[in-house]
Design a protein around this motif. Structure first.
Motif, PDB file in Angstrom:
ATOM      1  N   PRO A 180      -0.456   6.870 -16.647  1.00  0.00           N
ATOM      2  CA  PRO A 180       0.093   6.862 -18.013  1.00  0.00           C
ATOM      3  C   PRO A 180       1.582   7.175 -18.104  1.00  0.00           C
ATOM      4  O   PRO A 180       2.214   6.817 -19.097  1.00  0.00           O
ATOM      5  N   HIS A 181       2.164   7.849 -17.092  1.00  0.00           N
ATOM      6  CA  HIS A 181       3.584   8.206 -17.193  1.00  0.00           C
ATOM      7  C   HIS A 181       4.497   7.178 -16.546  1.00  0.00           C
ATOM      8  O   HIS A 181       5.672   7.454 -16.309  1.00  0.00           O
ATOM      9  N   THR A 182       3.946   6.006 -16.229  1.00  0.00           N
ATOM     10  CA  THR A 182       4.770   4.930 -15.665  1.00  0.00           C
ATOM     11  C   THR A 182       5.006   3.858 -16.722  1.00  0.00           C
ATOM     12  O   THR A 182       4.235   3.729 -17.689  1.00  0.00           O
ATOM     13  N   LYS A 183       6.073   3.098 -16.535  1.00  0.00           N
ATOM     14  CA  LYS A 183       6.397   2.035 -17.480  1.00  0.00           C
ATOM     15  C   LYS A 183       7.095   0.905 -16.731  1.00  0.00           C
ATOM     16  O   LYS A 183       7.888   1.146 -15.820  1.00  0.00           O
ATOM     17  N   ASN A 184       6.763  -0.329 -17.109  1.00  0.00           N
ATOM     18  CA  ASN A 184       7.332  -1.504 -16.452  1.00  0.00           C
ATOM     19  C   ASN A 184       8.638  -1.943 -17.106  1.00  0.00           C
ATOM     20  O   ASN A 184       8.779  -1.936 -18.337  1.00  0.00           O
TER      21      ASN A 184
ATOM     22  N   ALA B  20       0.833  -1.205   0.000  1.00  0.00           N
ATOM     23  CA  ALA B  20       0.000   0.000   0.000  1.00  0.00           C
ATOM     24  C   ALA B  20       0.870   1.259   0.000  1.00  0.00           C
ATOM     25  O   ALA B  20       0.612   2.223  -0.736  1.00  0.00           O
ATOM     26  N   ILE B  21       1.918   1.250   0.825  1.00  0.00           N
ATOM     27  CA  ILE B  21       2.806   2.417   0.887  1.00  0.00           C
ATOM     28  C   ILE B  21       3.542   2.601  -0.435  1.00  0.00           C
ATOM     29  O   ILE B  21       3.662   3.715  -0.951  1.00  0.00           O
ATOM     30  N   ALA B  22       4.032   1.490  -1.008  1.00  0.00           N
ATOM     31  CA  ALA B  22       4.772   1.576  -2.260  1.00  0.00           C
ATOM     32  C   ALA B  22       3.902   2.165  -3.366  1.00  0.00           C
ATOM     33  O   ALA B  22       4.327   3.045  -4.122  1.00  0.00           O
ATOM     34  N   ARG B  23       2.656   1.677  -3.457  1.00  0.00           N
ATOM     35  CA  ARG B  23       1.775   2.214  -4.498  1.00  0.00           C
ATOM     36  C   ARG B  23       1.460   3.682  -4.241  1.00  0.00           C
ATOM     37  O   ARG B  23       1.437   4.498  -5.179  1.00  0.00           O
ATOM     38  N   ALA B  24       1.201   4.035  -2.992  1.00  0.00           N
ATOM     39  CA  ALA B  24       0.873   5.423  -2.674  1.00  0.00           C
ATOM     40  C   ALA B  24       2.024   6.360  -3.018  1.00  0.00           C
ATOM     41  O   ALA B  24       1.809   7.488  -3.488  1.00  0.00           O
ATOM     42  N   VAL B  25       3.262   5.907  -2.800  1.00  0.00           N
ATOM     43  CA  VAL B  25       4.429   6.725  -3.132  1.00  0.00           C
ATOM     44  C   VAL B  25       4.514   6.963  -4.637  1.00  0.00           C
ATOM     45  O   VAL B  25       4.745   8.088  -5.103  1.00  0.00           O
TER      46      VAL B  25
ATOM     47  N   GLU C 268       2.519  -6.858  -7.910  1.00  0.00           N
ATOM     48  CA  GLU C 268       1.206  -6.231  -8.108  1.00  0.00           C
ATOM     49  C   GLU C 268       1.335  -4.825  -8.685  1.00  0.00           C
ATOM     50  O   GLU C 268       0.416  -4.327  -9.343  1.00  0.00           O
ATOM     51  N   LEU C 269       2.479  -4.175  -8.444  1.00  0.00           N
ATOM     52  CA  LEU C 269       2.672  -2.806  -8.934  1.00  0.00           C
ATOM     53  C   LEU C 269       2.823  -2.748 -10.452  1.00  0.00           C
ATOM     54  O   LEU C 269       2.749  -1.665 -11.043  1.00  0.00           O
ATOM     55  N   THR C 270       3.038  -3.900 -11.081  1.00  0.00           N
ATOM     56  CA  THR C 270       3.180  -3.891 -12.548  1.00  0.00           C
ATOM     57  C   THR C 270       1.867  -3.543 -13.235  1.00  0.00           C
ATOM     58  O   THR C 270       1.861  -3.291 -14.448  1.00  0.00           O
ATOM     59  N   GLU C 271       0.764  -3.531 -12.505  1.00  0.00           N
ATOM     60  CA  GLU C 271      -0.514  -3.122 -13.086  1.00  0.00           C
ATOM     61  C   GLU C 271      -0.644  -1.602 -13.201  1.00  0.00           C
ATOM     62  O   GLU C 271      -1.545  -1.089 -13.855  1.00  0.00           O
ATOM     63  N   LEU C 272       0.236  -0.877 -12.543  1.00  0.00           N
ATOM     64  CA  LEU C 272       0.091   0.584 -12.485  1.00  0.00           C
ATOM     65  C   LEU C 272       0.181   1.284 -13.840  1.00  0.00           C
ATOM     66  O   LEU C 272      -0.506   2.282 -14.056  1.00  0.00           O
ATOM     67  N   PRO C 273       1.047   0.856 -14.786  1.00  0.00           N
ATOM     68  CA  PRO C 273       1.075   1.561 -16.076  1.00  0.00           C
ATOM     69  C   PRO C 273      -0.286   1.605 -16.784  1.00  0.00           C
ATOM     70  O   PRO C 273      -0.528   2.494 -17.608  1.00  0.00           O
ATOM     71  N   ALA C 274      -1.180   0.653 -16.452  1.00  0.00           N
ATOM     72  CA  ALA C 274      -2.521   0.684 -17.043  1.00  0.00           C
ATOM     73  C   ALA C 274      -3.372   1.785 -16.427  1.00  0.00           C
ATOM     74  O   ALA C 274      -4.389   2.198 -16.999  1.00  0.00           O
TER      75      ALA C 274
END
Length: 875
Positions: free
Chosen positions: A753-757, A717-722, A744-750
């Motif tokens: 938009p400015h993130t990439k795995n 939770a902390i990692a995603r919030a950061v 689980e954080l690999t879902e974040l680019p979806a």
């Protein structure tokens, strides 16, 4: 009260003037300490603690006493200084008269930041004394402004600045981490608040009035002999002036003579340099390693191929203070590029620079009256090399600025050459410093005694022939002067005019009236010669001081050349390339390498290079992969390559385009700080909080395993919030490398938009894996933790049992998945899910909107929710 001896009273009077110092009191061939000083010295130096009576015949009033030989004093003092003590040295300055104690006075006061003795100083590091003036509420210990000044009295470097804003405390800590001063002085009332400083820095409280605005400004005006400080850029830095003036007061009390070399002061702004906090410096291991605090294994160790102490100190300063000025950086890169293209020139320059001594510190020893004859000889020999250096680099446009500043100071060289002999004594306590022909007065004395010296020099051969004793010797010692020595067996055969002086086991020593007469003539002349030589040497030093500014200018030009040469030599040896620097918000590295790790690999092992590409559309790289695969090394190398480019160095990459970075923040690993009451997780959170509050849109952030110090759910939770905060905050959205185990954080680019795995590639071969150390696009779907445990040597039964448990967990699944936050307060059903035959299944985005507490969302949370809803609508 028992009567004390005059010597004891003399000690007590001197000690009263230096109550905060350990007083070393010269008595014959020893420096003695007494009372509490003796107890401290015995404990810290592991020397014998004895005692002596305070008054004649009163053995019941004994006081502690501990002493050290005079010739070993510096060694003992250095150990006390390293432990943070202040030391005062009291020497005998008068002659023994037999009428009362010898006149004594304190000749040196040494504190951690005011040492000038070469044997006590690190050759390749600056030695800073720093003054800090907090401005705020001393009762609550809160402050929003600070004046800061620092000085290195061994080189004459003197600078001041002023810091202000809500994060003043953080800014101060960043400067302390950069400068790493040996000693800090602060107002007494603030030190009583229990100020927390970085480790290994000694804090000395100073009376509050020493920092008052009026007195400090006047101290600076008087010292520099000016009517205004505007010419030094201090007009808008009133608290910087307070700090700088306080340094002058402190030096007057501890090292009065050291003020002579402080000929200027420089105002500076931290906004001109890249911000690096103490955690980033530690995590990137810029000048020392985390483990062992050794230079070996640091970035400095890789880049430092300097051959002069001046160049080594300057290169260390560059690494600690990367630039933000494009023109200055390109000028440095031009100089390095020029030197990389000519191997013969580099070798010639290295050969020349190896003969150059530390002109900077030699000049300052000259200014404070501490230079010895051999110091002048070293200065002379160094200046003799300057014309050769100028000739070597004279035609190169990129080095023209250095050529113009290289002043051979011919008159200084000529003066020393004419005055000082080729092999002078180390200090002015023996004859032989001044060259014959330099001064008529000295030549006259030498001429008057030449006949006597010749007579004594020929006496041995004359007496052997006269007496017929072939083993007769003419010798000299400080106790008996000149004498004639014969063996005991031949003593009865000496002439009648021999007068017995001393009887030894196997020899007899004699004098003659004529020898005594010549001895008196010679010894009186020696005293006279030594006195004249001292006067001539002092006059010579005074004359040379007039050229001190030119000598310092030459010293600093040589330091720059040495630093450029070092960077060029490393670039050629290690295959570095020139980076392209720009103000654009990009960071592109083609086949980058970690400058330290690739040097530490076993021979035959090839470092696997990697690419990095940031542009305005890609701001956060989420990097997954197992332990030992190289995630931490990769994100460190990006930070180090960026930093190297911004000190003016070539970089370990095939190609690099780097948009200037105003700050680098690195949170890698965690260190318990139990002594500070902070756990590993607390340290991790404190560092991360500082990064989020201190970064800007032009910063570079590298984060490694944020959240791993707590439970899986909390950590994820902390990692995603950061990541969301960096991505969505308009102040940030900066270039970020985020290494994590949370797949689980690999879902974040979806969603963002400015993130990439990216992931570190792994090859599987049956039950084993091979780390490829190649960073490739896409997220990792496995952590390979059991495989890593096997590689680490975990017992086979443990590994097998772990595989069984992992299979069960994967089969059962986990109910903790990355999904939009559920704001409904409906209880989850424990029963099996049943599908309706008639009602259509509601859309997840609609259901989420129905239960969303819109009024409770912050702007950043709302933006994240919009990204999530868009993803749901598209799926």
């Amino acid at each position: 009260m028992a009567k004390v001896t005059p010597s004891r009273q003399q000690y007590l009077d001197i000690k009263a003037e230096y109550p905060d110092c350990i007083l070393f009191y010269r008595m014959g061939d020893f420096y003695e300490t007494f009372d509490e000083d003796a107890e401290i010295a015995a404990r810290e130096l592991d020397i014998t603690l004895t005692s002596r009576p305070t008054s004649p015949g009163n053995d019941n009033s004994r006081i502690p006493m501990a002493g050290v030989p005079h010739h070993a004093l510096e060694n003992y003092i250095s150990r006390l200084i390293e432990r943070g003590y202040h030391v005062a040295v009291c020497d005998q300055i008068g002659d023994v008269t037999g009428r009362g104690p010898v006149e004594r006075a304190v000749t040196r006061v040494m504190t951690p930041g005011t040492i000038i003795e070469p044997g006590l100083l690190p050759e390749k590091k600056p030695s800073y004394l720093l003054a800090l003036v907090p401005v705020g509420n001393v009762e609550t210990g809160t402050w929003n402004k600070a004046g800061l000044a620092y000085v290195d009295i061994t080189t004459g470097e003197f600078a001041a600045t002023q810091l202000e804003g809500p994060n003043t405390g953080v800014l101060v800590l960043e400067e302390l981490a950069r400068l790493n001063p040996r000693e800090i002085i602060m107002p007494e009332n603030w030190t009583q608040r229990g100020v927390t400083l970085p480790e290994n820095i000694h804090l000395s409280p100073v009376a509050n009035w020493r920092f008052e605005a009026g007195t400090t400004e006047q101290a600076l005006l008087d010292h520099f002999r000016v009517k205004t400080l505007d010419g030094y850029g201090l007009a808008d830095l009133p608290y910087g002036v307070c700090a700088a003036g306080a340094i002058l007061f402190y030096l007057r009390e501890t090292q009065r003579n050291s003020l002579a070399q402080l000929t200027s002061i420089r105002a500076y702004s931290t906004a001109s340099f890249m911000v690096l906090d103490q955690f980033t410096r530690r995590n990137l291991e810029l000048t020392e390693t985390i483990r062992g605090r050794s230079t070996r294994g640091s970035l400095l160790d890789v880049l430092d191929r300097t051959v002069t102490a001046m160049g080594a100190r300057l290169l260390r300063t560059w690494i600690n203070q990367p630039l933000l000025e494009l023109d200055r950086l390109n000028a440095r890169l031009d100089a390095v590029e020029t030197l990389t293209g000519d191997a013969a020139l580099r070798e010639d320059l290295h050969t020349a620079l190896r003969s150059v001594s530390d002109i900077e510190r030699l000049t300052n020893r000259l200014l404070i009256g501490k230079a010895g004859p051999r110091d002048l000889l070293a200065l002379c020999e160094s200046l003799s090399i300057v014309p050769d250096i100028k000739a070597l680099i004279g035609a190169m446009p990129a080095l023209k600025a250095l050529t113009d500043r290289l002043d051979p100071c011919e008159e200084v060289y000529d003066h020393i050459q004419r005055a000082v002999t080729d092999d002078p004594p180390a200090v002015m306590n023996a004859m032989g410093t001044i060259r014959p022909g330099y001064a008529q007065e000295l030549d006259d004395i030498l001429h008057q005694t030449r006949d006597a010296r010749d007579w004594i020099a020929n006496l041995e051969e004359v007496e052997r022939q006269r007496t017929g004793l072939p083993k007769l010797k003419v010798s000299y010692n400080k106790v008996f002067g000149y004498y004639i020595e014969v063996s005991r067996a031949q003593a009865e055969n000496v002439p009648d005019d021999y007068i017995r002086k001393q009887t030894l086991v196997n020899a007899e020593r004699f004098i003659t009236p004529e020898l005594k007469e010549y001895e008196t003539l010679v010894l009186n002349a020696e005293e006279q010669i030594l006195e004249v030589e001292k006067q001539l040497f002092e006059a010579l030093c005074h004359d040379l001081c007039q050229s001190s500014s030119r000598l310092i200018q030459t010293a600093r030009a040589i330091a720059h050349l040495d630093a450029f040469l070092s960077l060029a030599e490393v670039a050629v040896r290690e295959g570095y390339t020139r980076p392209t620097l720009t103000r654009d918000d990009v960071l592109v590295i083609q086949d980058g390498r970690h400058p330290v790790v690739e040097k530490l690999l076993d021979s035959g092992t090839r470092y696997v290079p990697n690419e990095t590409h940031f542009d305005p559309d890609t701001r956060i790289h989420i990097i997954t992969g197992p332990n030992m695969s190289g995630k931490s090394t990769y994100i460190r190398q990006v930070a180090l390559i960026t930093l190297m480019a911004q000190i003016g160095s070539f970089v370990p990459a095939d190609e690099a385009t780097i948009g200037l970075v105003d700050r680098i923040f690195a949170r890698i690993g965690a260190q318990d700080e139990i002594h500070a009451g902070q756990s590993t997780f607390m340290v991790e959170m404190v560092e991360t909080a500082r990064i989020l509050s201190g970064s800007t849109g032009h910063s570079l952030i590298i984060l490694d395993e944020v959240g791993r110090g707590t439970s899986t759910y909390d950590g994820l939770a902390i990692a995603r919030a950061v990541i969301e905060y960096i991505h969505n905050n308009p102040r940030l959205n900066c270039r970020t490398l985020f290494a994590t185990h949370y797949h689980e954080l690999t879902e974040l680019p979806a969603i963002l938009p400015h993130t990439k795995n990216f992931n570190v590639a792994v090859a599987e071969e049956g039950d084993s894996i091979v780390f490829l150390h190649r960073v490739v696009p896409g997220g990792a779907d496995r952590s390979y933790g059991v495989h890593v445990a096997q590689l680490a040597g975990m017992p086979r039964p443990v590994v097998e049992r772990a595989r069984e448990l992992l299979a069960q967990l994967e089969e059962d699944g986990s109910d903790f998945k990355l999904r939009p936050a559920d704001n409904s307060k409906k209880a989850k059903s424990n029963g099996p899910a049943q599908l309706s035959l008639f009602d259509p299944e509601p859309h997840p985005a609609v259901e989420t909107l129905k239960h969303m507490a819109v009024d409770e969302l912050s702007p950043l949370e709302a933006l994240t929710k919009l990204y999530e809803l868009k993803r749901m609508a598209d799926s």
